[in-house]
Write an enzyme that holds these catalytic residues in place. Structure first.
Site, PDB file in Angstrom:
ATOM      1  N   LYS A  53       0.847  -1.207   0.000  1.00 44.82           N
ATOM      2  CA  LYS A  53       0.000   0.000   0.000  1.00 44.82           C
ATOM      3  C   LYS A  53       0.877   1.249   0.000  1.00 44.82           C
ATOM      4  CE  LYS A  53      -3.824  -2.507   1.950  1.00 44.82           C
ATOM      5  NZ  LYS A  53      -4.466  -3.053   3.129  1.00 44.82           N
ATOM      6  N   GLN A  97      -4.883  -1.844   9.361  1.00 47.41           N
ATOM      7  CA  GLN A  97      -4.757  -3.178   8.764  1.00 47.41           C
ATOM      8  C   GLN A  97      -5.375  -4.234   9.690  1.00 47.41           C
ATOM      9  OE1 GLN A  97      -3.316  -3.803   5.602  1.00 47.41           O
ATOM     10  NE2 GLN A  97      -4.289  -5.766   5.976  1.00 47.41           N
ATOM     11  N   ASP A 120     -11.520   2.363   3.534  1.00 57.56           N
ATOM     12  CA  ASP A 120     -11.881   0.947   3.392  1.00 57.56           C
ATOM     13  C   ASP A 120     -13.401   0.781   3.275  1.00 57.56           C
ATOM     14  OD1 ASP A 120      -9.821  -0.882   3.231  1.00 57.56           O
ATOM     15  OD2 ASP A 120      -9.438  -0.903   5.388  1.00 57.56           O
TER      16      ASP A 120
END
Ligand code: NAP
Length: 285
Positions: A53, A97, A120
């Site tokens: 990422k 994460q 997200d």
């Protein structure tokens, strides 16, 4: 033999477009999109995801902020960091994460992220918006799948779509996106009575179960578009999907490989969400 959907190439094209848009955004407004990625603990797979990422951010011209916290970090410390990032103007997207260590409540953490920075799209506010079709962020993996379907030239409207798997991060939002695109959607899961019968009806079949190679050729309609979200290991420890690629590619019209299908698209969509979040701050001012 099915056409292979090249997720790597499609992802590269999306990221190239974002790179150009970012350069324009910076020159016009001085705003550089920024993504903060928070990793708690040292799970090897999570470390790789975070590294990828960060690399993707650098490639498209974003600022990236990385926070690596030890596994024993108390929940309150993580929540304080999120609170700081929520108020930091250079940070437009926050990604924590997953999975988190057991002593940290995932739901509390997700709900602590500002919905405006929730790239997200896991926050209940954004999940609700996905239900109504009035969304700011699309969840990255299902959004990537929609791009892959689009790349085949297949019109979703009126098609029979079957989604196998009903997780909050993949299956459920996937079904909603297909529904918003006017597909006729069936959701299958571990209690579905006759999975083969359901799958055989699919013009578009999206599989996200985490069960290696569970979808076999006899479960797929001739010419179907088959999207494999799974990231599993086969009996030899080799990376594979939920679809038995070797047999299904003889029946399907289009199919994604694993690796090189859905995975690269997920990161591209994360970049898109971060860019959109940065652009939205300009509109708010
Ligand atoms: P998950 O939370 O474990 O959900 C799996 C779903 O599959 C559940 O709804 C489960 O049904 C269903 N299922 C399991 N076995 C089944 C069976 N035999 N028949 C029918 N349905 C079955 O998994 P997830 O987070 O959605 O992830 C799924 C896969 O996608 C994993 O391999 C994961 O690594 C991969 N993934 C890839 C990406 C990417 O970027 N490529 C992103 C996210 C996930 P029940 O609800 O009834 O238990």
């Amino acid at each position: 033999m099915a056409n292979i959907i090249d997720g790597k190439a499609i992802s590269a094209a999306v990221r190239e477009r974002i790179k150009n848009d970012t350069a324009r955004l910076i020159s016009r407004s001085g705003v550089t999109p920024g993504l903060a990625v928070v990793l708690v603990g040292d799970d090897p797979a999570s470390k790789i995801y975070v590294r990828n990422k960060k690399k993707a951010c650098e490639e498209v011209g974003f600022k990236s902020f990385e926070y690596v916290l030890p596994a024993e970090t108390p929940e309150i410390v993580l929540l304080e960091l999120i609170d700081t990032l929520n108020r930091e103007p250079d940070v437009h997207g926050i990604l924590v994460q997953l999975p988190l260590p057991e002593h940290i409540d995932e739901k509390t953490v997700i709900e602590a992220i500002s919905p405006k920075k929730d790239v997200d799209a896991f926050h209940p506010v954004n999940v609700g918006k996905i239900m109504t079709g009035d969304y700011d962020f699309l969840p990255c993996t299902p959004a990537g799948v929609m791009e892959l379907i689009k790349s085949t030239g297949t019109e979703v409207s009126g098609k029979k779509c079957v989604v196998v798997g009903r997780s909050n991060i993949v299956g459920k939002p996937m079904a909603m996106l297909l529904l918003h695109a006017n597909g006729t959607v069936t959701m299958c899961h571990s209690r579905t009575k006759d999975l083969k019968k359901e799958c055989l009806e699919a013009d578009i079949l999206v599989v996200a179960t985490g069960r290696a190679k569970m979808i076999t050729a006899d479960m797929v309609k001739e010419g179907a578009v088959v999207i494999d979200v799974g990231m599993d290991r086969d009996e030899n420890g080799k990376l594979c999907g939920d679809v038995d690629f070797k047999s299904v590619s003889k029946v399907a019209g289009y199919i994604t490989p694993v690796p090189g299908g859905v995975g690269p698209m997920t990161i591209a969509m994360l970049m898109q969400n971060t860019y959109n979040a940065a652009k939205k701050t300009l509109m708010a001012n």
